[in-house]
Design a protein around this motif. Structure first.
Motif, PDB file in Angstrom:
ATOM      1  N   GLY A   1       0.801  -1.215   0.000  1.00 58.05           N
ATOM      2  CA  GLY A   1       0.000   0.000   0.000  1.00 58.05           C
ATOM      3  C   GLY A   1       0.831   1.261   0.000  1.00 58.05           C
ATOM      4  O   GLY A   1       2.066   1.225   0.084  1.00 58.05           O
ATOM      5  N   LYS A   2       0.145   2.380  -0.085  1.00 57.88           N
ATOM      6  CA  LYS A   2       0.800   3.683  -0.085  1.00 57.88           C
ATOM      7  C   LYS A   2       1.472   3.943   1.265  1.00 57.88           C
ATOM      8  O   LYS A   2       1.090   3.355   2.276  1.00 57.88           O
ATOM      9  N   PRO A   3       2.461   4.834   1.311  1.00 57.56           N
ATOM     10  CA  PRO A   3       3.111   5.154   2.591  1.00 57.56           C
ATOM     11  C   PRO A   3       2.131   5.603   3.668  1.00 57.56           C
ATOM     12  O   PRO A   3       2.277   5.233   4.836  1.00 57.56           O
ATOM     13  N   CYS A   4       1.110   6.377   3.300  1.00 55.32           N
ATOM     14  CA  CYS A   4       0.138   6.826   4.297  1.00 55.32           C
ATOM     15  C   CYS A   4      -0.648   5.654   4.857  1.00 55.32           C
ATOM     16  O   CYS A   4      -1.033   5.661   6.039  1.00 55.32           O
ATOM     17  N   GLU A   5      -0.899   4.636   4.048  1.00 54.96           N
ATOM     18  CA  GLU A   5      -1.606   3.458   4.538  1.00 54.96           C
ATOM     19  C   GLU A   5      -0.728   2.631   5.456  1.00 54.96           C
ATOM     20  O   GLU A   5      -1.198   2.099   6.473  1.00 54.96           O
ATOM     21  N   ALA A   6       0.560   2.520   5.124  1.00 54.77           N
ATOM     22  CA  ALA A   6       1.490   1.822   6.019  1.00 54.77           C
ATOM     23  C   ALA A   6       1.557   2.531   7.365  1.00 54.77           C
ATOM     24  O   ALA A   6       1.570   1.898   8.427  1.00 54.77           O
ATOM     25  N   SER A   7       1.586   3.873   7.334  1.00 56.74           N
ATOM     26  CA  SER A   7       1.619   4.655   8.565  1.00 56.74           C
ATOM     27  C   SER A   7       0.335   4.465   9.370  1.00 56.74           C
ATOM     28  O   SER A   7       0.370   4.264  10.594  1.00 56.74           O
ATOM     29  N   ALA A   8      -0.806   4.516   8.696  1.00 55.76           N
ATOM     30  CA  ALA A   8      -2.090   4.372   9.378  1.00 55.76           C
ATOM     31  C   ALA A   8      -2.231   2.999  10.012  1.00 55.76           C
ATOM     32  O   ALA A   8      -2.660   2.865  11.174  1.00 55.76           O
ATOM     33  N   LEU A   9      -1.867   1.955   9.267  1.00 55.45           N
ATOM     34  CA  LEU A   9      -1.960   0.602   9.803  1.00 55.45           C
ATOM     35  C   LEU A   9      -1.008   0.411  10.981  1.00 55.45           C
ATOM     36  O   LEU A   9      -1.364  -0.206  11.992  1.00 55.45           O
TER      37      LEU A   9
ATOM     38  N   SER B   1      -0.486  -0.233  16.755  1.00 56.48           N
ATOM     39  CA  SER B   1       0.181   0.201  17.984  1.00 56.48           C
ATOM     40  C   SER B   1      -0.842   0.641  19.032  1.00 56.48           C
ATOM     41  O   SER B   1      -0.721   0.308  20.221  1.00 56.48           O
ATOM     42  N   SER B   2      -1.866   1.382  18.599  1.00 60.08           N
ATOM     43  CA  SER B   2      -2.892   1.858  19.539  1.00 60.08           C
ATOM     44  C   SER B   2      -3.695   0.707  20.128  1.00 60.08           C
ATOM     45  O   SER B   2      -4.208   0.806  21.243  1.00 60.08           O
ATOM     46  N   ARG B   3      -3.805  -0.382  19.372  1.00 58.20           N
ATOM     47  CA  ARG B   3      -4.542  -1.554  19.843  1.00 58.20           C
ATOM     48  C   ARG B   3      -3.658  -2.516  20.637  1.00 58.20           C
ATOM     49  O   ARG B   3      -4.153  -3.512  21.170  1.00 58.20           O
ATOM     50  N   GLY B   4      -2.357  -2.243  20.655  1.00 58.79           N
ATOM     51  CA  GLY B   4      -1.436  -3.152  21.318  1.00 58.79           C
ATOM     52  C   GLY B   4      -1.230  -4.449  20.562  1.00 58.79           C
ATOM     53  O   GLY B   4      -0.831  -5.466  21.135  1.00 58.79           O
ATOM     54  N   GLN B   5      -1.490  -4.436  19.254  1.00 59.40           N
ATOM     55  CA  GLN B   5      -1.350  -5.633  18.422  1.00 59.40           C
ATOM     56  C   GLN B   5       0.117  -5.863  18.097  1.00 59.40           C
ATOM     57  O   GLN B   5       0.755  -5.057  17.427  1.00 59.40           O
ATOM     58  N   MET B   6       0.668  -6.974  18.552  1.00 57.38           N
ATOM     59  CA  MET B   6       2.089  -7.259  18.387  1.00 57.38           C
ATOM     60  C   MET B   6       2.395  -7.936  17.052  1.00 57.38           C
ATOM     61  O   MET B   6       3.408  -7.671  16.431  1.00 57.38           O
ATOM     62  N   ASP B   7       1.525  -8.854  16.628  1.00 51.08           N
ATOM     63  CA  ASP B   7       1.749  -9.585  15.380  1.00 51.08           C
ATOM     64  C   ASP B   7       1.118  -8.811  14.227  1.00 51.08           C
ATOM     65  O   ASP B   7      -0.101  -8.834  14.039  1.00 51.08           O
ATOM     66  N   SER B   8       1.932  -8.131  13.471  1.00 48.92           N
ATOM     67  CA  SER B   8       1.427  -7.244  12.427  1.00 48.92           C
ATOM     68  C   SER B   8       1.632  -7.852  11.051  1.00 48.92           C
ATOM     69  O   SER B   8       2.505  -8.708  10.855  1.00 48.92           O
ATOM     70  N   PRO B   9       0.837  -7.445  10.075  1.00 44.60           N
ATOM     71  CA  PRO B   9       1.084  -7.886   8.703  1.00 44.60           C
ATOM     72  C   PRO B   9       2.411  -7.338   8.199  1.00 44.60           C
ATOM     73  O   PRO B   9       2.943  -6.356   8.734  1.00 44.60           O
ATOM     74  N   ILE B  10       2.945  -7.975   7.191  1.00 43.70           N
ATOM     75  CA  ILE B  10       4.149  -7.469   6.534  1.00 43.70           C
ATOM     76  C   ILE B  10       3.725  -6.295   5.660  1.00 43.70           C
ATOM     77  O   ILE B  10       2.828  -6.427   4.821  1.00 43.70           O
ATOM     78  N   LEU B  11       4.347  -5.152   5.867  1.00 45.48           N
ATOM     79  CA  LEU B  11       3.972  -3.938   5.148  1.00 45.48           C
ATOM     80  C   LEU B  11       4.997  -3.627   4.060  1.00 45.48           C
ATOM     81  O   LEU B  11       6.167  -3.383   4.340  1.00 45.48           O
TER      82      LEU B  11
ATOM     83  N   SER C   1       7.105   3.845   7.480  1.00 46.83           N
ATOM     84  CA  SER C   1       6.398   2.929   8.382  1.00 46.83           C
ATOM     85  C   SER C   1       6.312   1.507   7.841  1.00 46.83           C
ATOM     86  O   SER C   1       5.798   0.615   8.524  1.00 46.83           O
ATOM     87  N   ALA C   2       6.787   1.285   6.635  1.00 46.14           N
ATOM     88  CA  ALA C   2       6.728  -0.043   6.034  1.00 46.14           C
ATOM     89  C   ALA C   2       7.906  -0.904   6.504  1.00 46.14           C
ATOM     90  O   ALA C   2       8.877  -0.410   7.084  1.00 46.14           O
ATOM     91  N   ASP C   3       7.810  -2.197   6.246  1.00 50.68           N
ATOM     92  CA  ASP C   3       8.966  -3.077   6.450  1.00 50.68           C
ATOM     93  C   ASP C   3       9.947  -2.927   5.296  1.00 50.68           C
ATOM     94  O   ASP C   3      11.160  -2.922   5.485  1.00 50.68           O
TER      95      ASP C   3
END
Length: 343
Positions: free
Chosen positions: A114-122, A127-137, A220-222
């Motif tokens: 996705g776009k850089p803004c989408e990587a940042s938003a995700l 982070s706000s949800r405390g989700q540790m296992d994230s998709p590969i961005l 914000s991407a990998d």
């Protein structure tokens, strides 16, 4: 609205560039598969890596963008799994689309292109949800999102009427940088060079929010990819067709490990590349970040509210050239005064 620069990972050594941000590693790269390299926008590396991540079992699905099969004028988010034709999502789509809103975009076993803004938003949402296992961005260098109307105007100028159903619409790819190309169901064909399509029609139509984006380079991407343009004697990009080459940056330790594994698996070919070499052939990204603080100040002086950005060092970068900064403050102020401020 606050957009925060991602925090550095603990225990990771980074290279850094004012315009490009932090990098665990940086490369020039291209897909080993010749057809993927040809069909992709700049070397096909994101297509190659995302497909390999699924086929190798490192992920189960890829969320990306493609032309709507029923209405190719439109761009839609798609989900591809093992055995899918990943070349379906190759090539840029210079039109509005959202991958971040896709139902699989937050899955820990997903890849999101996705776009850089989408990587940042995700990233901030997880982070706000405390989700540790994230998709590969996975992301790409972005100059902004053109309006859908710009695509329609360009098609009309090229001789394809507004109501004519299309068989194919391609913004880039099939060569590097590749032409804008459209073909109607009735067989009418039209094309325009990258410089003509992006420079004269699509680029100028982007929304104001894109013009004040602090991160067109996917911090914000990998992993983030961009065109590694050839340049002329003055150092400016040359858009003559050739075999695609991407500048590839690993933003995280995970991103670096993915790139190394993809090289070892024969999916992409890559050579180490200094960040400074990338910034030298991406003058637009360098200029937009170096002048953003001044443009935002001009907007505020004209009575407008502006977004808040944290951690990007925008003020310090503006001080590198005070005369240029003052010129941008004035230009932004003058243009903004022609509009009526909104809340």
């Amino acid at each position: 609205m606050v957009v925060r620069r991602p925090v550095a990972e603990t225990g990771v050594t980074y290279a850094s560039d004012p315009a490009l941000g932090r990098a665990v590693s940086s490369w020039q790269a291209w897909a080993v598969d010749a057809d993927t390299r040809f069909r992709g926008s700049s070397g096909g590396v994101l297509t190659a890596i995302s497909g390999w991540l699924v086929e190798s079992g490192r992920a189960t699905t890829v969320v990306g963008a493609a032309g709507d099969a029923a209405q190719p004028r439109r761009t839609v988010s798609i989900e591809l799994g093992k055995g899918a034709d990943f070349k379906q999502q190759s090539g840029s789509r210079y039109a509005p689309v959202s991958m971040a809103s896709h139902e699989s975009a937050l899955g820990s076993d997903s890849v999101v292109v996705g776009k850089p803004c989408e990587a940042s938003a995700l990233s901030q949402l997880m982070s706000s949800r405390g989700q540790m296992d994230s998709p590969i961005l996975l992301s790409f260098f972005c100059a902004g999102v053109p309006s859908q109307q710009a695509t329609e105007r360009l098609l009309t100028e090229l001789g394809i009427p507004h109501a004519a159903p299309l068989r194919t619409l391609r913004y880039r790819g099939h060569g590097w940088p590749g032409n804008f190309y459209a073909e109607s169901v009735e067989g009418a064909k039209a094309s325009a060079s990258y410089d003509e399509s992006w420079g004269k029609q699509l680029g100028p139509s982007m929304q104001w929010r894109c013009k004040v984006c602090p991160d067109g380079v996917g911090e914000s991407a990998d992993i983030v990819a961009g065109d590694y343009w050839k340049t002329d004697a003055k150092g400016y990009p040359v858009f003559t067709d050739s075999s695609g080459v991407s500048a590839l940056i690993a933003r995280t330790k995970r991103g670096h490990e993915i790139i190394v594994a993809a090289i070892q698996s024969g999916v992409i070919e890559a050579e180490p590349l200094e960040l400074s070499h990338i910034s030298n052939i991406q003058p637009y990204q360098v200029e937009r970040r170096a002048t953003l603080w001044a443009r935002l100040l001009g907007r505020r002086l004209a009575g407008w509210k502006v977004p808040s950005y944290t951690g990007f060092g925008l003020f310090a970068q503006s001080l590198q050239n005070p005369v240029r900064a003052l010129r941008y403050v004035y230009g932004s102020f003058r243009r903004s005064r022609l509009q009526s401020p909104r809340d």
